[in-house]
Design an enzyme around this catalytic site. Structure first.
Site, mmCIF file in Angstrom:
data_model
loop_
_atom_site.group_PDB
_atom_site.id
_atom_site.type_symbol
_atom_site.label_atom_id
_atom_site.label_comp_id
_atom_site.label_asym_id
_atom_site.label_seq_id
_atom_site.Cartn_x
_atom_site.Cartn_y
_atom_site.Cartn_z
ATOM 1 N N GLN A 109 0.705 -1.110 -0.179
ATOM 2 C CA GLN A 109 -0.005 0.086 -0.567
ATOM 3 C C GLN A 109 1.090 1.368 -0.540
ATOM 4 O O GLN A 109 1.909 1.180 0.515
ATOM 5 C CB GLN A 109 -0.637 -0.045 1.224
ATOM 6 C CG GLN A 109 -1.996 -1.076 0.887
ATOM 7 C CD GLN A 109 -2.388 -2.444 1.032
ATOM 8 O OE1 GLN A 109 -1.086 -2.488 2.469
ATOM 9 N NE2 GLN A 109 -2.694 -3.634 0.415
ATOM 10 N N ASN A 143 -3.368 0.885 -3.271
ATOM 11 C CA ASN A 143 -2.694 -0.967 -3.327
ATOM 12 C C ASN A 143 -1.947 -0.379 -4.800
ATOM 13 O O ASN A 143 -1.910 0.577 -5.463
ATOM 14 C CB ASN A 143 -3.903 -1.824 -4.176
ATOM 15 C CG ASN A 143 -4.937 -1.869 -2.611
ATOM 16 O OD1 ASN A 143 -4.276 -2.534 -1.597
ATOM 17 N ND2 ASN A 143 -6.160 -1.676 -2.218
ATOM 18 N N CYS A 186 -6.319 1.031 5.865
ATOM 19 C CA CYS A 186 -4.916 0.259 5.974
ATOM 20 C C CYS A 186 -4.311 0.370 7.015
ATOM 21 O O CYS A 186 -3.892 0.983 7.776
ATOM 22 C CB CYS A 186 -4.697 0.557 4.207
ATOM 23 S SG CYS A 186 -2.616 -0.439 4.420
ATOM 24 N N GLY A 187 -4.559 -0.439 7.768
ATOM 25 C CA GLY A 187 -4.379 -0.198 10.014
ATOM 26 C C GLY A 187 -3.346 -0.816 9.522
ATOM 27 O O GLY A 187 -2.301 0.660 10.564
ATOM 28 N N ASN A 188 -2.162 -1.081 8.486
ATOM 29 C CA ASN A 188 -1.218 -1.418 8.841
ATOM 30 C C ASN A 188 0.023 0.180 8.619
ATOM 31 O O ASN A 188 1.061 0.381 9.007
ATOM 32 C CB ASN A 188 -0.195 -2.774 7.757
ATOM 33 C CG ASN A 188 -0.677 -3.874 8.830
ATOM 34 O OD1 ASN A 188 -0.328 -4.204 10.464
ATOM 35 N ND2 ASN A 188 -0.835 -4.683 7.848
ATOM 36 N N ASN A 231 -13.292 -1.078 4.823
ATOM 37 C CA ASN A 231 -12.691 -2.062 3.011
ATOM 38 C C ASN A 231 -13.454 -3.779 3.230
ATOM 39 O O ASN A 231 -14.266 -3.667 4.435
ATOM 40 C CB ASN A 231 -11.544 -2.465 3.035
ATOM 41 C CG ASN A 231 -10.782 -2.557 4.675
ATOM 42 O OD1 ASN A 231 -11.868 -2.928 4.888
ATOM 43 N ND2 ASN A 231 -9.024 -2.656 3.938
ATOM 44 N N GLU A 290 -5.135 -10.299 -0.167
ATOM 45 C CA GLU A 290 -5.149 -8.661 -0.372
ATOM 46 C C GLU A 290 -6.196 -8.254 -2.035
ATOM 47 O O GLU A 290 -5.577 -8.549 -2.669
ATOM 48 C CB GLU A 290 -4.755 -8.009 0.079
ATOM 49 C CG GLU A 290 -4.362 -7.604 1.783
ATOM 50 C CD GLU A 290 -3.329 -6.566 1.966
ATOM 51 O OE1 GLU A 290 -3.582 -5.161 1.345
ATOM 52 O OE2 GLU A 290 -2.627 -5.644 3.031
ATOM 53 N N ARG A 291 -7.207 -8.088 -1.011
ATOM 54 C CA ARG A 291 -7.567 -6.800 -3.235
ATOM 55 C C ARG A 291 -6.776 -6.079 -3.441
ATOM 56 O O ARG A 291 -5.934 -5.440 -2.386
ATOM 57 C CB ARG A 291 -8.986 -6.137 -2.493
ATOM 58 C CG ARG A 291 -9.609 -5.353 -3.118
ATOM 59 C CD ARG A 291 -10.644 -4.496 -2.920
ATOM 60 N NE ARG A 291 -10.250 -3.735 -2.151
ATOM 61 C CZ ARG A 291 -11.436 -3.071 -1.904
ATOM 62 N NH1 ARG A 291 -13.157 -3.110 -1.733
ATOM 63 N NH2 ARG A 291 -10.464 -1.226 0.050
ATOM 64 N N CYS A 325 -1.987 -8.101 7.509
ATOM 65 C CA CYS A 325 -3.161 -6.919 6.694
ATOM 66 C C CYS A 325 -3.759 -6.311 8.079
ATOM 67 O O CYS A 325 -4.138 -7.462 8.738
ATOM 68 C CB CYS A 325 -4.217 -7.377 5.705
ATOM 69 S SG CYS A 325 -5.233 -6.478 4.949
ATOM 70 N N SER A 375 -6.133 -4.119 8.373
ATOM 71 C CA SER A 375 -8.149 -4.619 8.849
ATOM 72 C C SER A 375 -8.459 -5.196 8.476
ATOM 73 O O SER A 375 -10.021 -5.639 8.794
ATOM 74 C CB SER A 375 -8.583 -3.011 7.218
ATOM 75 O OG SER A 375 -7.900 -4.042 6.148
HETATM 76 N N1 LIG Z 1 -2.827 -3.898 4.523
HETATM 77 C C1 LIG Z 1 -4.111 -3.545 4.483
HETATM 78 C C2 LIG Z 1 -5.227 -3.458 4.320
HETATM 79 C C3 LIG Z 1 -5.574 -2.726 2.761
HETATM 80 C C4 LIG Z 1 -6.791 -3.381 2.523
HETATM 81 C C5 LIG Z 1 -6.777 -3.269 0.572
HETATM 82 N N2 LIG Z 1 -6.034 -3.801 0.428
HETATM 83 C C6 LIG Z 1 -7.984 -3.096 -0.076
HETATM 84 O O1 LIG Z 1 -8.659 -3.095 1.272
HETATM 85 O O2 LIG Z 1 -8.086 -2.887 -0.577
HETATM 86 C C7 LIG Z 1 -4.777 -3.170 6.049
HETATM 87 O O3 LIG Z 1 -3.371 -3.214 7.072
HETATM 88 O O4 LIG Z 1 -5.593 -2.894 6.583
#
Ligand SMILES: N[C@H](CCC[C@H](N)C(=O)O)C(=O)O
EC number: 5.1.1.7
Length: 291
Positions: A50, A70, A79-81, A167, A218-219, A227, A229
């Site tokens: 991300q 993304n 995007c929590g991280n 998301n 991940e999407r 991830c 979230s």
């Molecule tokens: N890596 C991110 C999530 C990204 C989410 C993304 N893949 C989407 O929802 O399209 C996290 O740490 O939350």
């Protein structure tokens, strides 16, 4: 020329989730999906899962509006991280110990965690309604939705929980998260028509009421080491099923996160580390139009 040409960036990671942070609050023009794809994949780029783009704040009291890309150029609402990486950068620059950011998913309050290397992000409230996730058809109970993969009479994966953390997430409950070829099943499920905005796909094993192990496709980014979230979505989904407490430790391939689904207001608090790797500036050649 791209707004990112010659612009500074920080390469970080959130327990292995590859993150690039760019502060564009003084920039005149926005970062485009083509820019995001070029940074991730062009020769000499900075590969990431991300890209966290800080834009000028839109609301009083917020540090920035954050756009989340993304690596395929699609935008995410959460995007929590990545948020913990942004928080670390801001706190180290300003000495702050609290901050509020705005994303497409709403306002995110962030603060220094219980140790110097830990950061807490209030990821807001989860959403469970089928139109909020969103799903393409009505499901009154999104704790289990009708979705399976594999032979009809002996599906490999089936009956996931569905949750939005800003998301879309689908969580499949399994006994061993490493027993499935998520690299093969992930894209099929991510792009399943039941998910009009696609979805993040997680395999989750509930170890006990305080511990859950997950792996996520991940999407828009594929298999990642973590991830945030998805960790939030899984913790909430397990609690909804009354199979875990509201305060759990989530173990991901890249590390652990503490997740609390707070009783008093249903907000989800995520606590974990954020690692700085290096900083640099983007080579303008990354964004040169292909002739
Ligand atoms: N890596 C991110 C999530 C990204 C989410 C993304 N893949 C989407 O929802 O399209 C996290 O740490 O939350």
């Amino acid at each position: 020329m791209s707004a990112l040409a010659n612009h500074a960036f920080a390469k970080m990671n959130g327990i292995g989730n590859e993150i690039v942070v760019v502060d564009m609050r003084d920039a005149a023009s926005p970062v485009t999906p083509d820019d995001a794809r070029a940074v991730a994949s062009a020769e000499g780029g900075v590969p990431y899962d991300q890209l966290m783009v800080l834009q000028k704040p839109r609301l009083e009291g917020t540090e920035a509006f954050i756009r989340i890309y993304n690596n395929d150029g699609s935008e995410a609402g959460a995007c929590g991280n990545g948020m913990r990486c942004v928080v670390r950068r801001i706190f180290e620059k300003t000495g702050q110990t609290t901050a509020t950011f705005e994303t497409r998913a709403g306002l995110l309050n962030c603060w220094q965690g219980p140790a110097p290397d830990l950061y807490t992000v209030d990821m807001g409230r989860p959403k469970f309604g089928w139109q909020d996730i969103p799903l393409a058809e009505e499901f009154r109970d999104t704790r289990y939705i009708e979705l399976q993969i594999g032979p009809i009479d002996n599906p490999i994966l089936h009956s996931p929980s569905a949750v939005s953390m800003g998301n879309p997430h689908a969580i499949f409950w399994v006994d061993d998260v490493n027993a499935y070829d998520l690299g093969r099943f992930g894209p099929l499920l991510e792009n399943h028509p039941i998910f009009p905005e696609r979805a993040n796909i997680t395999l989750a094993h509930i170890v006990d009421r305080d511990h859950i192990t997950i792996r996520t496709w991940e999407r828009g980014a594929g298999l990642t080491k973590a991830c945030g979230s998805a960790a939030c979505a899984t913790a909430v989904a397990a609690a909804r099923l009354k199979r875990a407490n509201r305060n759990v430790e989530i173990t991901l391939p890249g590390g652990k996160l503490g997740i609390e689904w707070r009783e008093r207001d249903d907000h989800v608090l995520m606590t974990g580390t954020a690692t700085f790797e290096y900083e640099g500036t983007f080579d303008p050649a990354l964004f040169a139009p292909v002739t």
